[in-house]
Design a protein around this motif. Structure first.
Motif: not given
Length: 302
Positions: A131, A165, A170, A201-202, A264
């Motif tokens: 990540t 990506r 992530l 994503h987050q 997301m």
């Protein structure tokens, strides 16, 4: 240890001096940014016992394995710094990542992104990095440059994400909320739309804060800036009410409230949370090899 840890945070401190081509030690900036809310000047610097930049690898390995048994949720292992972690040599960071991954952790790197490129991103992905946790105040690079860099440094968050990506990273982005950045519902929505377009994503929106005790002149200056540039105290609750209506799959943990929104996971969190009951947001493994439950060095776990 009965305390459950959400994230094992391994602190690395890049050296303040490097050897130049003539073999002479020269000063090096440990971080290229000058973030006026920076945590590094409001929390203590904990050095390795012999000046090391991070805890010995066998200790990192032991805690990576032990942490799996007490982790709350997915076993994330964060590589972070009071400065900029990626100023540490690529190979050293890669070795730490390999050790953490071998211990069963999902390895995460906290960074401004200034020093990320295709070469080191590929190298660290092969080393076990899972990540990328990018820190900013906005998805507008001009705003980031104005607030986070006195010297006008520029970087392109969208380009970083486009590069990372395809390597199956992530992507987590932490937006520090402050005046001139995300300081209203409209600014929150603009950031969420930009994050969705970029492929995040987050996405986390974090309230600024300082240590409970600030002993240094630099720390007091940081606290004054935060006091003058903090967002309205009701903004986090406004965002949460909006997400209650527009988001889904609400999840509440001691340090954050998280929703699904625009494809997301979007969360709102406080700053530098200390342990709550038997759960800690971070187990902070400092270069001296000791594990703390906070960033202030007040809660010693082992």
């Amino acid at each position: 240890m009965s305390l459950k840890i959400a994230t094992l945070s391994v602190v690395v401190n890049p050296p303040g001096q490097v050897l130049n081509v003539a073999g002479k030690k020269v000063a090096q900036r440990r971080c290229d940014l000058d973030c006026p809310y920076c945590v590094s000047r409001t929390t203590p610097y904990i050095a390795g016992l012999n000046g090391e930049s991070y805890a010995p690898l066998p200790i990192i390995a032991d805690w990576s394995r032990h942490y799996k048994r007490v982790a709350e949720g997915l076993p994330f292992g964060l590589i972070t710094s009071k400065f900029e972690a990626t100023k540490l040599p690529k190979e050293e960071l890669g070795e730490i990542m390999q050790v953490m991954k071998s211990g069963g952790l999902l390895v995460e790197l906290q960074t401004s992104g200034l020093h990320l490129n295709e070469d080191n991103l590929y190298y660290w992905r092969e080393s076990g990095l899972h990540t990328l946790a990018l820190s900013c105040v906005s998805f507008d690079d001009k705003v980031n440059s104005k607030i986070m860099s006195k010297r006008g440094l520029r970087w392109d968050i969208d380009q970083i994400i486009r590069t990372a990506r395809p390597m199956h990273y992530l992507i987590r982005v932490a937006v520090i909320m402050c005046k001139g950045g995300v300081d209203s519902i409209d600014a929150f929505l603009a950031a969420a739309n930009a994050a969705q377009k970029a492929g995040v994503h987050q996405l986390t929106f974090r309230k600024m804060g300082t240590a409970q005790q600030i002993a240094t002149k630099g720390g007091r200056k940081i606290a004054e800036w935060i006091n003058q540039n903090n967002t309205p105290p009701e903004l986090p609750q406004k965002i949460l009410r909006f997400l209650d209506e527009k988001g889904s799959d609400k999840q509440v943990v001691p340090w954050a409230t998280i929703y699904s929104f625009k494809g997301m996971r979007v969360g709102v969190t406080a700053h530098m949370n200390r342990p709550d009951m038997d759960i800690a947001r971070h187990g902070v493994l400092q270069p001296n090899g000791r594990l703390y439950g906070d960033w202030e060095g007040k809660v010693l776990l082992a």
